[in-house]
Design an enzyme around this catalytic site. Structure first.
Site, PDB file in Angstrom:
ATOM      1  N   PRO A   1     -19.824  47.167  11.272  1.00  0.00           N
ATOM      2  CA  PRO A   1     -21.183  47.080  10.735  1.00  0.00           C
ATOM      3  C   PRO A   1     -21.234  46.140   9.533  1.00  0.00           C
ATOM      4  O   PRO A   1     -20.350  46.167   8.676  1.00  0.00           O
ATOM      5  CB  PRO A   1     -21.490  48.529  10.321  1.00  0.00           C
ATOM      6  CG  PRO A   1     -20.574  49.370  11.133  1.00  0.00           C
ATOM      7  CD  PRO A   1     -19.326  48.551  11.313  1.00  0.00           C
ATOM      8  N   GLU A   2     -22.268  45.315   9.495  1.00  0.00           N
ATOM      9  CA  GLU A   2     -22.455  44.425   8.360  1.00  0.00           C
ATOM     10  C   GLU A   2     -23.512  45.031   7.439  1.00  0.00           C
ATOM     11  O   GLU A   2     -23.991  46.141   7.670  1.00  0.00           O
ATOM     12  CB  GLU A   2     -22.824  43.033   8.865  1.00  0.00           C
ATOM     13  CG  GLU A   2     -21.724  42.466   9.766  1.00  0.00           C
ATOM     14  CD  GLU A   2     -21.991  41.071  10.303  1.00  0.00           C
ATOM     15  OE1 GLU A   2     -22.657  40.280   9.612  1.00  0.00           O
ATOM     16  OE2 GLU A   2     -21.522  40.763  11.415  1.00  0.00           O
TER      17      GLU A   2
END
Length: 279
Positions: A2-3
């Site tokens: 996840p960014e």
């Protein structure tokens, strides 16, 4: 992994399902998830209330009523969800916080890479990558002069430069490909060769792309879901990442995928031609 837009989406969901809840008990099914002594972790948090959840870069910061902060990094597959106390969980659910209101906050992680680290509030910036984390990609924090200065000092290719969280927080493989495509910069272009105009436009695109992706609740490419089990929506807006072999939306040239610093990287060989730096 996840960014920042995905982690911010998780944070906002956690504010709805965890903030204000008091912890009655904790089950730890995989001890390595907790970087503290597990028994001390229990003793420190049982009876405490989660007052709010903050975020710095890709790290979640759970603020407790006894001036402790739990730093949570989701790594590749970590996710939070809630359910009624006593409901069944699968083998990948490693930590369960039981609340006094009859609900549970569960942490699930198929890869077992995610970690939780409890520290005194105010000391969270001493944990892991927070020690060296760069500015948030916002208009206020991510200044042009700072960006130009660190670029000019670097001999790195621009793609791995952007992935380095000490330069700017929150960018990962997806959004690095996107902002480089938007700015028409080759992912292998030396960071110190960018012109002032390129730096200006790249900075603007980073700020705008992260804001747009956050508004779209993040990108689901593999397994990302928010705290309510819903996929993100921004994958429908991607122009480069995941589109190898498709026509470039700008010029029609076929997008190609290569490896840059061991990361799959998609770009347009026409729009993003590598420019030899001046001697």
């Amino acid at each position: 992994m996840p960014e920042m837009p995905e982690v911010e989406t998780v944070r906002r969901g956690l504010m709805r399902i965890a903030a204000g809840r008091q912890i009655k008990g904790i089950d730890v099914n995989y001890g390595k998830t907790i970087e503290n002594d597990v028994e001390e972790f229990h003793q420190a948090l049982i009876g405490q209330t989660i007052e709010r959840i903050d975020r710095r870069g890709k790290y979640l910061l759970f603020r407790f009523s006894n001036d402790l902060t739990m730093v949570s990094h989701l790594r590749m597959e970590g996710s939070y969800f809630n359910q009624p106390t006593g409901a069944e969980v699968d083998k990948h659910t490693h930590v369960i916080f039981h609340f006094t209101d009859g609900t549970d906050l569960c942490y699930r992680d198929t890869r077992k890479f995610g970690r939780m680290h409890l520290v005194k509030t105010g000391e969270e910036m001493t944990v892991g990558g927070l020690k060296t984390i760069g500015p948030e990609p916002t208009e206020e924090d991510f200044q042009f002069d700072y960006f130009k200065q660190i670029l000019k000092k670097s001999r790195s290719k621009i793609k791995p430069f952007l992935l380095d969280q000490s330069h700017v927080a929150g960018l990962g493989n997806i959004y690095a490909d996107e902002v480089l495509w938007q700015t028409q910069i080759n992912p292998e272009q030396p960071a110190n060769s960018l012109t002032d105009d390129q730096i200006k436009r790249l900075r603007e695109n980073i700020i705008a792309e992260i804001a747009r992706a956050t508004a779209g609740h993040g990108t689901t490419v593999h397994t990302f879901k928010n705290a309510f089990g819903d996929a993100g929506q921004f994958q429908n807006e991607l122009q480069a990442y995941g589109h190898s072999g498709d026509a470039c939306p700008r010029c029609g040239t076929k997008l190609v995928k290569i490896k840059v610093a061991q990361r799959g990287t998609t770009f347009c060989p026409h729009c993003q031609a590598l420019v030899e730096p001046d001697d």
